[in-house]
Design an enzyme around this catalytic site. Sequence first.
Site, short mmCIF file in Angstrom:
data_model
loop_
_atom_site.label_atom_id
_atom_site.label_comp_id
_atom_site.label_asym_id
_atom_site.label_seq_id
_atom_site.Cartn_x
_atom_site.Cartn_y
_atom_site.Cartn_z
N ASP A 12 0.82 -1.23 0.00
CA ASP A 12 0.00 0.00 0.00
C ASP A 12 0.84 1.27 0.00
OD1 ASP A 12 -2.27 -1.66 0.29
OD2 ASP A 12 -1.93 -1.73 2.45
N GLY A 14 1.55 3.02 -2.53
CA GLY A 14 1.15 3.91 -3.62
C GLY A 14 1.79 3.46 -4.94
N HIS A 40 -4.25 -2.25 -6.02
CA HIS A 40 -3.68 -0.95 -6.34
C HIS A 40 -4.83 0.01 -6.54
CE1 HIS A 40 0.26 -2.30 -7.05
NE2 HIS A 40 0.11 -2.77 -8.25
P1 GDP Z 1 -0.38 0.16 -3.67
O1 GDP Z 1 -0.94 -1.17 -3.31
O2 GDP Z 1 1.06 0.29 -3.32
O3 GDP Z 1 -0.67 0.54 -5.07
O4 GDP Z 1 -1.09 1.24 -2.74
P2 GDP Z 1 -2.63 1.60 -2.67
O5 GDP Z 1 -3.06 2.14 -3.95
O6 GDP Z 1 -3.39 0.49 -2.09
O7 GDP Z 1 -2.62 2.73 -1.53
C1 GDP Z 1 -2.09 3.96 -1.71
C2 GDP Z 1 -3.15 5.01 -1.43
O8 GDP Z 1 -2.56 6.27 -1.50
C3 GDP Z 1 -4.29 5.04 -2.43
O9 GDP Z 1 -5.44 5.47 -1.78
C4 GDP Z 1 -3.81 6.08 -3.46
O10 GDP Z 1 -4.86 6.68 -4.20
C5 GDP Z 1 -3.16 7.05 -2.56
N1 GDP Z 1 -2.07 7.87 -3.07
C6 GDP Z 1 -1.01 7.50 -3.86
N2 GDP Z 1 -0.14 8.52 -3.96
C7 GDP Z 1 -0.64 9.55 -3.22
C8 GDP Z 1 -0.19 10.85 -2.89
O11 GDP Z 1 0.88 11.29 -3.29
N3 GDP Z 1 -0.99 11.61 -2.08
C9 GDP Z 1 -2.18 11.17 -1.59
N4 GDP Z 1 -2.89 11.97 -0.82
N5 GDP Z 1 -2.63 9.94 -1.87
C10 GDP Z 1 -1.87 9.14 -2.66
#
Ligand code: GDP
Length: 425
Positions: A12, A14, A40
């Site tokens: 998670d 990002g 993701h």
């Molecule tokens: P992954 O499994 O590594 O892809 O991570 P996830 O997508 O499950 O979780 C990351 C969360 O952070 C999600 O809700 C994304 O939309 C959010 N996200 C990613 N980058 C950023 C950022 O730079 N700022 C903010 N506020 N949210 C982000």
Amino acid sequence: MVRTIIGANWGDEGKGKITDVLAEKSDIVIRFQGGANAGHTIINSYGKFALHLMPSGAFHQNIMNIIGPGVALNIEALLKEYDDIVARGVPAPQIMISDRVQVMMPYHVDFDKFEEERLGKNSFGSTKSGIAPFYGDKYMKIGMQICQIYDKELFRARLENVAAQKNVLLESLYGKPDLDVDAIFDKMTALAERVRPWVGDTSAYLRKALKEGKTVLLEGQLGTLRDPDHGIYPFTTSSSPLAGYGPVGAGISPRDMTDIIAVTKAYSSCVGAGPFTTELFGDEAEELRRRGGDAGEYGATTHRPRRVGWFDAVATRYGALTQGATEVALTNLDVLGYLDEIKVCTAYEYEGKLISDFPVTPVLEKCKPVYTTVPGWHSDIRGITKYSDLPEKCREYVDFIEKQIEVPIRIVSNGPRREETMVKE
Ligand code: GDP
């Protein structure tokens, strides 16, 4: 060129967003491990999507999306994702599935649930999507490669052999009914037929593509600390989320690997059980959880509230170095804009001594965080498009983290959207 995007922490981080940004510049995107157990989050012009099995190149019609042999392929889940994104207006993505990939069987999911029920409060926080029983069977050599399902006689014989073993456990350990071999056979042969046009020799395809100079992106799931060998065992997953496993699970040569991009958040978050040294509780945690991510820190697959905490530089340095990261992408930096002061865990205290190397799990369970407090920048940095335009204190925070983790931070993300991404020169 082969770029790999992997997580430096518990998952998670990002990765989905960073993958979506870099997928645009790739010809091929490959999933090399894991299954539908993690997700993701991708936000683009089509809307907001939670992808579990579908590679993130799915939104770009010129990209080939490959499911590598290292993946736990849940055919129903993949088809559902495919149908969902097409129903929401995304043109049909190009997909290829390795003929060597193993298929998630209905009993894998059942066994995952039964085992979590049996363990009760001692469970490992499984997402109950069958991952541990699936990989268990793979290494016990009773898994089902998709090519074996297409050979009906072979498939039935293997299924009957599996049933002979599983039924003993079902009856004696779990008190559940036997496997219905006929029903499983019919269901899985029909499902395998539906994806047949996508199945082929992906390794041969990739060798040719790389020879032609195509750009490939390997997309990891979860992160270093969930690796069965190098993570917080047994609170790990069952396949390796390391870049080192990338070539194996994708079906390319390790010599083709070029860039390894480790993704980490500007704070820590973790779903599921296991030691999490910098965890916050109470109001402080609630505030960070509410402000984190794009809509609060809740799991993309399970919707479970994520555990949140301060940036753990000990775990992240270990995470990035174990990945062999050539660079780091720092996400969710915007989230910390509300704080006057920010803590960073720069060492652990174990039995009265300071340690800076990430320890084995039984030691980690007893470690306390040692924090360095740095000033916050106290402003909203969303909308800023140039790294040099970030507030000075914010850039100082990034520099501080970079020094701690010993890998250059190249990408900085200040919002969940694709365009909210900066390059740190
Ligand atoms: P992954 O499994 O590594 O892809 O991570 P996830 O997508 O499950 O979780 C990351 C969360 O952070 C999600 O809700 C994304 O939309 C959010 N996200 C990613 N980058 C950023 C950022 O730079 N700022 C903010 N506020 N949210 C982000």
